[in-house]
Design a protein around this motif. Structure first.
Motif, PDB file in Angstrom:
ATOM      1  N   TYR A   1      64.460  30.399  55.636  1.00  0.00           N
ATOM      2  CA  TYR A   1      63.231  30.951  55.046  1.00  0.00           C
ATOM      3  C   TYR A   1      62.876  32.325  55.584  1.00  0.00           C
ATOM      4  O   TYR A   1      62.127  33.056  54.947  1.00  0.00           O
ATOM      5  CB  TYR A   1      62.075  29.952  55.259  1.00  0.00           C
ATOM      6  CG  TYR A   1      62.014  28.869  54.201  1.00  0.00           C
ATOM      7  CD1 TYR A   1      63.170  28.368  53.623  1.00  0.00           C
ATOM      8  CD2 TYR A   1      60.793  28.364  53.775  1.00  0.00           C
ATOM      9  CE1 TYR A   1      63.114  27.382  52.657  1.00  0.00           C
ATOM     10  CE2 TYR A   1      60.715  27.368  52.805  1.00  0.00           C
ATOM     11  CZ  TYR A   1      61.888  26.886  52.250  1.00  0.00           C
ATOM     12  OH  TYR A   1      61.829  25.905  51.285  1.00  0.00           O
TER      13      TYR A   1
ATOM     14  N   THR B   1      62.858  32.007  50.277  1.00  0.00           N
ATOM     15  CA  THR B   1      62.812  30.553  50.100  1.00  0.00           C
ATOM     16  C   THR B   1      63.857  30.039  49.095  1.00  0.00           C
ATOM     17  O   THR B   1      64.067  28.838  48.997  1.00  0.00           O
ATOM     18  CB  THR B   1      61.410  30.114  49.640  1.00  0.00           C
ATOM     19  OG1 THR B   1      61.078  30.847  48.463  1.00  0.00           O
ATOM     20  CG2 THR B   1      60.372  30.401  50.711  1.00  0.00           C
TER      21      THR B   1
ATOM     22  N   GLN C   1      59.715  36.870  56.757  1.00  0.00           N
ATOM     23  CA  GLN C   1      58.598  36.731  57.701  1.00  0.00           C
ATOM     24  C   GLN C   1      57.432  37.644  57.364  1.00  0.00           C
ATOM     25  O   GLN C   1      56.380  37.561  57.988  1.00  0.00           O
ATOM     26  CB  GLN C   1      59.085  36.984  59.135  1.00  0.00           C
ATOM     27  CG  GLN C   1      59.971  35.866  59.647  1.00  0.00           C
ATOM     28  CD  GLN C   1      60.445  36.083  61.062  1.00  0.00           C
ATOM     29  OE1 GLN C   1      60.508  37.219  61.542  1.00  0.00           O
ATOM     30  NE2 GLN C   1      60.816  34.998  61.735  1.00  0.00           N
TER      31      GLN C   1
ATOM     32  N   ARG D   1      53.860  34.406  54.416  1.00  0.00           N
ATOM     33  CA  ARG D   1      53.469  33.272  55.257  1.00  0.00           C
ATOM     34  C   ARG D   1      54.092  31.978  54.736  1.00  0.00           C
ATOM     35  O   ARG D   1      53.481  30.921  54.812  1.00  0.00           O
ATOM     36  CB  ARG D   1      51.945  33.149  55.296  1.00  0.00           C
ATOM     37  CG  ARG D   1      51.207  34.450  55.620  1.00  0.00           C
ATOM     38  CD  ARG D   1      50.853  34.580  57.107  1.00  0.00           C
ATOM     39  NE  ARG D   1      50.605  33.308  57.773  1.00  0.00           N
ATOM     40  CZ  ARG D   1      49.408  32.873  58.116  1.00  0.00           C
ATOM     41  NH1 ARG D   1      48.349  33.578  57.865  1.00  0.00           N
ATOM     42  NH2 ARG D   1      49.282  31.713  58.735  1.00  0.00           N
TER      43      ARG D   1
ATOM     44  N   LEU E   1      56.171  30.118  56.000  1.00  0.00           N
ATOM     45  CA  LEU E   1      56.075  29.166  57.115  1.00  0.00           C
ATOM     46  C   LEU E   1      55.287  29.858  58.218  1.00  0.00           C
ATOM     47  O   LEU E   1      55.096  31.070  58.188  1.00  0.00           O
ATOM     48  CB  LEU E   1      57.474  28.792  57.644  1.00  0.00           C
ATOM     49  CG  LEU E   1      58.422  27.994  56.760  1.00  0.00           C
ATOM     50  CD1 LEU E   1      59.785  27.902  57.441  1.00  0.00           C
ATOM     51  CD2 LEU E   1      57.888  26.605  56.470  1.00  0.00           C
ATOM     52  N   ASP E   2      54.860  29.076  59.212  1.00  0.00           N
ATOM     53  CA  ASP E   2      54.276  29.663  60.418  1.00  0.00           C
ATOM     54  C   ASP E   2      55.415  30.073  61.331  1.00  0.00           C
ATOM     55  O   ASP E   2      56.172  29.231  61.777  1.00  0.00           O
ATOM     56  CB  ASP E   2      53.412  28.604  61.131  1.00  0.00           C
ATOM     57  CG  ASP E   2      51.941  28.861  60.931  1.00  0.00           C
ATOM     58  OD1 ASP E   2      51.572  30.031  60.692  1.00  0.00           O
ATOM     59  OD2 ASP E   2      51.156  27.896  61.012  1.00  0.00           O
ATOM     60  N   TRP E   3      55.558  31.352  61.605  1.00  0.00           N
ATOM     61  CA  TRP E   3      56.664  31.821  62.451  1.00  0.00           C
ATOM     62  C   TRP E   3      56.253  31.793  63.910  1.00  0.00           C
ATOM     63  O   TRP E   3      55.088  32.009  64.197  1.00  0.00           O
ATOM     64  CB  TRP E   3      57.078  33.234  62.022  1.00  0.00           C
ATOM     65  CG  TRP E   3      57.166  33.380  60.547  1.00  0.00           C
ATOM     66  CD1 TRP E   3      56.328  34.078  59.742  1.00  0.00           C
ATOM     67  CD2 TRP E   3      58.151  32.780  59.678  1.00  0.00           C
ATOM     68  NE1 TRP E   3      56.706  33.960  58.428  1.00  0.00           N
ATOM     69  CE2 TRP E   3      57.822  33.172  58.355  1.00  0.00           C
ATOM     70  CE3 TRP E   3      59.271  31.958  59.888  1.00  0.00           C
ATOM     71  CZ2 TRP E   3      58.562  32.767  57.248  1.00  0.00           C
ATOM     72  CZ3 TRP E   3      60.001  31.560  58.790  1.00  0.00           C
ATOM     73  CH2 TRP E   3      59.648  31.960  57.488  1.00  0.00           C
TER      74      TRP E   3
ATOM     75  N   TYR F   1      60.036  29.811  63.519  1.00  0.00           N
ATOM     76  CA  TYR F   1      60.589  28.497  63.197  1.00  0.00           C
ATOM     77  C   TYR F   1      60.843  27.785  64.531  1.00  0.00           C
ATOM     78  O   TYR F   1      61.437  28.358  65.444  1.00  0.00           O
ATOM     79  CB  TYR F   1      61.887  28.684  62.430  1.00  0.00           C
ATOM     80  CG  TYR F   1      62.424  27.452  61.714  1.00  0.00           C
ATOM     81  CD1 TYR F   1      62.201  27.285  60.355  1.00  0.00           C
ATOM     82  CD2 TYR F   1      63.190  26.499  62.392  1.00  0.00           C
ATOM     83  CE1 TYR F   1      62.722  26.177  59.675  1.00  0.00           C
ATOM     84  CE2 TYR F   1      63.710  25.392  61.717  1.00  0.00           C
ATOM     85  CZ  TYR F   1      63.470  25.247  60.364  1.00  0.00           C
ATOM     86  OH  TYR F   1      63.984  24.164  59.703  1.00  0.00           O
TER      87      TYR F   1
ATOM     88  N   THR G   1      58.590  22.821  62.988  1.00  0.00           N
ATOM     89  CA  THR G   1      58.036  23.587  61.864  1.00  0.00           C
ATOM     90  C   THR G   1      57.700  22.731  60.651  1.00  0.00           C
ATOM     91  O   THR G   1      56.606  22.824  60.106  1.00  0.00           O
ATOM     92  CB  THR G   1      59.024  24.715  61.469  1.00  0.00           C
ATOM     93  OG1 THR G   1      58.965  25.704  62.492  1.00  0.00           O
ATOM     94  CG2 THR G   1      58.652  25.354  60.140  1.00  0.00           C
ATOM     95  N   TRP G   2      58.618  21.856  60.231  1.00  0.00           N
ATOM     96  CA  TRP G   2      58.365  21.115  58.987  1.00  0.00           C
ATOM     97  C   TRP G   2      57.337  20.008  59.165  1.00  0.00           C
ATOM     98  O   TRP G   2      56.565  19.698  58.264  1.00  0.00           O
ATOM     99  CB  TRP G   2      59.686  20.607  58.376  1.00  0.00           C
ATOM    100  CG  TRP G   2      60.363  21.758  57.711  1.00  0.00           C
ATOM    101  CD1 TRP G   2      61.412  22.497  58.201  1.00  0.00           C
ATOM    102  CD2 TRP G   2      59.985  22.371  56.476  1.00  0.00           C
ATOM    103  NE1 TRP G   2      61.704  23.520  57.345  1.00  0.00           N
ATOM    104  CE2 TRP G   2      60.856  23.467  56.278  1.00  0.00           C
ATOM    105  CE3 TRP G   2      59.005  22.106  55.515  1.00  0.00           C
ATOM    106  CZ2 TRP G   2      60.769  24.298  55.149  1.00  0.00           C
ATOM    107  CZ3 TRP G   2      58.918  22.933  54.404  1.00  0.00           C
ATOM    108  CH2 TRP G   2      59.797  24.012  54.229  1.00  0.00           C
TER     109      TRP G   2
ATOM    110  N   ASP H   1      54.830  20.388  61.203  1.00  0.00           N
ATOM    111  CA  ASP H   1      53.608  21.188  61.206  1.00  0.00           C
ATOM    112  C   ASP H   1      53.176  21.514  59.768  1.00  0.00           C
ATOM    113  O   ASP H   1      51.995  21.518  59.450  1.00  0.00           O
ATOM    114  CB  ASP H   1      53.888  22.470  62.006  1.00  0.00           C
ATOM    115  CG  ASP H   1      52.674  23.365  62.102  1.00  0.00           C
ATOM    116  OD1 ASP H   1      51.613  22.854  62.474  1.00  0.00           O
ATOM    117  OD2 ASP H   1      52.801  24.563  61.808  1.00  0.00           O
ATOM    118  N   GLN H   2      54.143  21.749  58.881  1.00  0.00           N
ATOM    119  CA  GLN H   2      53.851  22.066  57.482  1.00  0.00           C
ATOM    120  C   GLN H   2      53.311  20.852  56.731  1.00  0.00           C
ATOM    121  O   GLN H   2      52.381  20.975  55.952  1.00  0.00           O
ATOM    122  CB  GLN H   2      55.140  22.533  56.766  1.00  0.00           C
ATOM    123  CG  GLN H   2      55.625  23.891  57.190  1.00  0.00           C
ATOM    124  CD  GLN H   2      54.693  24.995  56.755  1.00  0.00           C
ATOM    125  OE1 GLN H   2      54.353  25.119  55.590  1.00  0.00           O
ATOM    126  NE2 GLN H   2      54.248  25.794  57.713  1.00  0.00           N
TER     127      GLN H   2
END
Ligand SMILES: Nc1nc2c(c(=O)[nH]1)N[C@H]1C(S)=C(S)[C@@H](COP(=O)(O)O)O[C@H]1N2
Ligand SMILES: [Mo]
Length: 323
Positions: free
Chosen positions: A81, A85, A181, A184, A186-188, A190, A252-253, A255-256
């Motif tokens: 990502y 994506t 990056q 947003r 994902l929250d970087w 990872y 990360t995932w 958290d998502q």
């Protein structure tokens, strides 16, 4: 007394050589100079390390019976990502990643912490080829001939303390070279994590190559984790930090979407993702086009077929709850 029975996947002692691994820069320069070589690998046109051969790789019997997905297949259909994506985005965009020089920080509850050139992190270890089945949570899979070293030997060198219960990994954050990056998505950075016994398991490796060549950028150059009995997202790419921690890291995932992705993420055909079944997978061979739609559908195996090796790590655990 425990009598250790050799598993089919164990390498023979005779296959374990002791020579240091060398990434041969000269061979790479020669290959780069040969115009035909460049023409054969157009997808790497902008990746300066493209086609660089890795010398002195010990073959192991891991996955020897499997037919690997082609290099083109492995490097054209990716999740990364940091470069977008879409599955084709990493191959199109990852040429801006700068895998050299590369520093990995070893941190947390261990004796030998600090910042190291990635070559020094793997130095002194025999590079091995491990042909592993890799299964994405999105129900496609590949067979990938990795070149790497056991994570266990790097952990041992760090001499973790008794407070080190988990290992936490981070990917580079650099929006200049990682265009994904700038959004947003994902929250970087990872982030991924493993329990210490999972990290020390002989199947767990840090990979630096595929099909005998350095990792293409889109596959997580210059160094990435590979945990073949877990869904693909656990195998974090382009690692800059390895930290020994006491508490279970939030990955990360998870958290998502905590209801969809857990910490363990072991491949398990008996536990559906809330939005789709995990019973089958499409095996991408890289031959006859890459469209996942036309790839053969096969049964997904418990622990991705590595139950004999890893089921013991989870004995007594409810795998429906600890997904
Ligand atoms: N840093 C980082 N690592 C990552 C990802 C990512 O988006 N960023 N995607 C994961 C997912 S979902 C999968 S399936 C695998 C894909 O690895 P491959 O592209 O080398 O096959 O990388 C994993 N590692
Ligand atoms: Mo994935």
């Amino acid at each position: 007394m425990l009598i250790r029975i050799r598993k089919a996947s164990d390498p023979k002692a005779s296959e374990i050589a002791s020579k240091d691994a060398i990434l041969n820069r000269r061979a790479f320069m020669q290959a780069a100079a040969a115009a035909s070589g460049v023409a054969l690998l157009p997808m790497f046109a902008n990746d300066a390390r493209a086609g660089m051969k890795i010398e002195n790789v010990m073959k192991t019997k891991w996955g020897a019976e499997e037919k690997p997905t082609t290099l083109k297949g492995i490097s054209s259909y990716n999740n990364f990502y940091e470069f977008g994506t879409g599955k084709e985005d990493p191959a199109a965009n990852a040429h801006t990643l700068k895998p050299e020089p590369w520093t990995v920080e070893i941190a947390g509850a261990a004796k030998n912490t600090g910042k190291f050139a990635y070559e020094d992190v793997i130095k002194g270890n025999q590079l091995e080829e491990r042909i592993y089945r890799m299964r994405c949570v999105e129900a496609w899979s590949m067979v990938i001939p990795w070149v790497g070293v056991p994570l266990a030997s790097i952990i041992k060198k760090a001499e973790p303390s008794s407070n080190a219960k988990y290992v936490r990994f981070e990917t580079l954050v650099d929006p200049k070279t990682m265009p994904g990056q700038r959004s947003r998505a994902l929250d970087w950075p990872y982030v991924e994590g493993l329990r210490m016994d999972e990290a020390m398991h002989p199947l767990t490796i840090l990979a630096v190559g595929i099909h005998g060549e350095v990792l293409p950028n889109q596959c997580g150059a210059p160094i990435r984790l590979v945990v073949p009995w877990k869904y693909g997202f656990k195998s974090i790419k382009s690692i800059v930090k390895i930290e020994f921690v006491e508490k279970e890291p939030v990955n990360t995932w998870q958290d998502q979407a905590a209801s969809e992705y857990g910490f363990y993420s072991n491949v398990n055909p008996n536990r559906d993702h809330p939005r789709w079944s995990q019973k089958k997978e499409r095996r991408l061979t890289g031959e006859g086009g890459l469209a996942a739609l036309f790839a053969p559908s096969i049964d997904t195996m418990m622990f991705n077929g590595y139950a004999e090796e890893v089921a013991g790590l989870y004995s007594g655990m409810d795998l429906q709850k600890n997904f």
